[in-house]
Design an enzyme around this catalytic site. Structure first.
Site, PDB file in Angstrom:
ATOM      1  N   GLU A   1     -12.419   0.824 -10.416  1.00 45.12           N
ATOM      2  CA  GLU A   1     -12.040  -0.056 -11.526  1.00 45.12           C
ATOM      3  C   GLU A   1     -13.009  -0.037 -12.706  1.00 45.12           C
ATOM      4  O   GLU A   1     -12.582  -0.073 -13.867  1.00 45.12           O
ATOM      5  CB  GLU A   1     -11.867  -1.495 -10.998  1.00 45.12           C
ATOM      6  CG  GLU A   1     -10.566  -1.730 -10.261  1.00 45.12           C
ATOM      7  CD  GLU A   1     -10.569  -1.207  -8.826  1.00 45.12           C
ATOM      8  OE1 GLU A   1      -9.491  -1.179  -8.187  1.00 45.12           O
ATOM      9  OE2 GLU A   1     -11.649  -0.824  -8.336  1.00 45.12           O
TER      10      GLU A   1
ATOM     11  N   ARG B   1       0.607   3.877  -3.128  1.00 45.79           N
ATOM     12  CA  ARG B   1      -0.009   5.169  -2.802  1.00 45.79           C
ATOM     13  C   ARG B   1       1.047   6.260  -2.628  1.00 45.79           C
ATOM     14  O   ARG B   1       0.911   7.344  -3.202  1.00 45.79           O
ATOM     15  CB  ARG B   1      -0.862   5.042  -1.532  1.00 45.79           C
ATOM     16  CG  ARG B   1      -1.985   4.031  -1.654  1.00 45.79           C
ATOM     17  CD  ARG B   1      -2.984   4.152  -0.528  1.00 45.79           C
ATOM     18  NE  ARG B   1      -3.828   2.966  -0.436  1.00 45.79           N
ATOM     19  CZ  ARG B   1      -5.090   2.964  -0.031  1.00 45.79           C
ATOM     20  NH1 ARG B   1      -5.676   4.085   0.308  1.00 45.79           N
ATOM     21  NH2 ARG B   1      -5.776   1.840   0.046  1.00 45.79           N
TER      22      ARG B   1
ATOM     23  N   GLU C   1       0.827  -1.214   0.000  1.00 45.78           N
ATOM     24  CA  GLU C   1       0.000   0.000   0.000  1.00 45.78           C
ATOM     25  C   GLU C   1       0.859   1.261   0.000  1.00 45.78           C
ATOM     26  O   GLU C   1       0.529   2.258  -0.654  1.00 45.78           O
ATOM     27  CB  GLU C   1      -0.948   0.000   1.198  1.00 45.78           C
ATOM     28  CG  GLU C   1      -1.983  -1.102   1.180  1.00 45.78           C
ATOM     29  CD  GLU C   1      -3.052  -0.912   0.109  1.00 45.78           C
ATOM     30  OE1 GLU C   1      -3.056   0.138  -0.551  1.00 45.78           O
ATOM     31  OE2 GLU C   1      -3.881  -1.824  -0.062  1.00 45.78           O
TER      32      GLU C   1
ATOM     33  N   THR D   1      -1.194   1.091 -10.818  1.00 41.36           N
ATOM     34  CA  THR D   1      -2.435   0.505 -10.316  1.00 41.36           C
ATOM     35  C   THR D   1      -3.193   1.476  -9.426  1.00 41.36           C
ATOM     36  O   THR D   1      -4.382   1.298  -9.191  1.00 41.36           O
ATOM     37  CB  THR D   1      -2.146  -0.810  -9.559  1.00 41.36           C
ATOM     38  OG1 THR D   1      -3.363  -1.547  -9.414  1.00 41.36           O
ATOM     39  CG2 THR D   1      -1.529  -0.547  -8.192  1.00 41.36           C
TER      40      THR D   1
END
Length: 463
Positions: free
Chosen positions: A369, A130, A126, A453
């Site tokens: 998504e 991020r 993460e 992503t």
């Protein structure tokens, strides 16, 4: 291929087990309505306004913290000390939208307040997608050396996470000591690292980041089954699979994404060589035609035998990835299923059993998504139905998720009860993909940029 609009309408008429008279609030065929350039410009401006609404709530109630709790209007941190998750995740969205004043204030907050010299055990994956990705993207867009310095410091602190017998990273890493821990990992967490670490190598001239992240990706691939599938869980110390379910959903999804995107960003032929058999196997075993609609479900990684029929919000990135890699036919059909699932209640559920026609996980944590796939399909086909589809998604998103202070997750899409949570990715991804869908194509050049992503744009570099 079959007519997409007819397929969407047919899907809207399929009964859902266990829910009385359950039909989409608006028939999926409504996506065929036109969104012309003037309407698209209006929608892009509306997306920007709504982004600023969410960001304004964060600024007012959670400035300097990781995230906003949009119902209680309170700040929330992931760990004992803030790592500025939301500001870093949101920064390149502001830059893309031309929100220069907001971006400047955010850069100053990050540069002056953020330090990674903290005794914190953080989730490696993460933090990479991020924070490391966000810092690198914002640096490339602004040239602010302070952001690159923070990214390099973070990268150095996390590198020991790869010190396992297999080269697969531990789940967690301590930012001060570098100690790694946690052995219940998965292909998404071991294989979704190379875009960020690789870019750090290119920008700093230190090849170690690229080498460590690529080894983790390769070692994951090397452990695929004889039919070229990976499992859902793996032990990074032993390299043994601990759960052999294989699919395109949570814990695996972005592994596939990065096999393709690391070739696109770095022209790494090894990545293309891994992607080609992997996606062929995924399409062969995961995809399932049910009543004329295409879905993606679960199989055993060793035999390919069908073990489940769940499709959900995370799987909805699959059409976009297929479109990006050139498989428009499968992408269109899967997107039709994603949109039909969304229209069951006007917001998609986290998981849906497409054979039983029953929701199996009813929450919606503001995931991007389906919007991501809508954008890729519009961008790569020019088909106007996808901008119209995006308008429907955006209107539903505002209707059900907007709060006085920002945007809230949904506890249950059958009741639309809101949850007191606004993940940073809504500002990094969801709003960004909505904006890109309606903004002029030149807003982001897919020939020069690859999106991570977490939707952080990374520029292709020649060295």
């Amino acid at each position: 291929m079959s007519n997409v609009r007819a397929l969407l309408l047919a899907l809207s008429l399929i009964p859902v087990v266990g829910v009385a008279a359950e039909k989409p609030a608006v028939a999926p065929a409504a996506a065929a309505q036109t969104v012309d350039d003037a309407e698209a410009a209006r929608l892009a401006a509306r997306v920007k306004t709504e982004f600023l609404h969410a960001w304004g709530g964060y600024k007012q109630y959670a400035w300097g913290h990781d995230a906003l709790k949009p119902l209680s209007k309170k700040p929330q941190d992931w760990y004992a000390q803030s790592l500025l998750m939301t500001p870093i995740d949101a920064l390149d969205t502001m830059l893309l939208m031309g929100l220069d004043d907001e971006a400047k204030a955010t850069r100053e907050l990050i540069a002056k307040q953020l330090s990674f010299d903290k005794d914190l055990d953080v989730k490696h994956f993460e933090v990479v997608i991020r924070l490391l990705g966000g810092l690198l993207s914002a640096y490339q867009a602004t040239g602010d050396e302070r952001l690159l310095a923070l990214a390099e410091d973070l990268g150095k602190r996390m590198l020991p996470v790869f010190d396992t017998p297999t080269g697969l990273p531990y789940v967690n890493v301590n930012l001060r000591t570098g100690k790694g821990q946690g052995i219940d990992t998965n292909p998404a967490e071991t294989g979704t690292l190379l875009l960020e670490y690789g870019t750090l190598s290119k920008l700093t001239g230190n090849p170690m980041y690229y080498e460590k992240a690529k080894r983790a990706l390769v070692e994951t691939y090397k452990r695929r089954s004889k039919i070229d599938l990976v499992g859902e869980r793996i032990d990074p110390v032993t390299g043994k699979w601990t759960h052999t379910s294989s699919h395109m959903g949570a814990r695996i999804d972005s592994y596939y994404e990065y096999l393709f995107k690391c070739w696109k960003l770095f022209d790494d032929k090894d990545c293309l060589a891994m992607w080609t058999p992997s996606i062929a196997a995924a399409n062969k075993y995961y995809l399932e035609d049910v009543d004329g609609a295409l879905w993606s479900g679960q199989v055993d990684m060793h035999t390919g035998a069908r073990t489940g029929h769940e499709y959900g919000a995370l799987d909805a990135f699959y059409p976009g990835m297929l479109a990006y890699s050139g498989d428009i036919e499968h992408a269109r059909r899967l997107q039709a299923s994603s949109f039909a699932m969304w229209n069951l209640h006007g917001i998609e559920p986290e998981a849906y059993d497409y054979r039983k026609k029953k929701i199996t996980a009813a929450g919606y944590p503001l995931r991007p998504e389906i919007v991501e796939s809508t954008w890729y399909l519009y961008r790569l086909t020019g088909d106007p139905q996808y901008r119209a589809m995006g308008r429907k998604l955006f209107e539903d998103f505002i209707k059900h998720c907007r709060t006085e202070a920002g945007y809230a997750a949904i506890k249950d899409v059958t009741t639309m009860e809101q949850a007191d949570d606004m993940e940073s990715f809504v500002l990094a991804e969801t709003f960004k993909y909505f904006y890109l869908l309606f903004a002029p194509p030149e807003t982001l050049d897919l020939d020069k940029v690859v999106l991570t992503t977490e939707a952080h744009p990374l520029q292709r570099l020649s060295k």
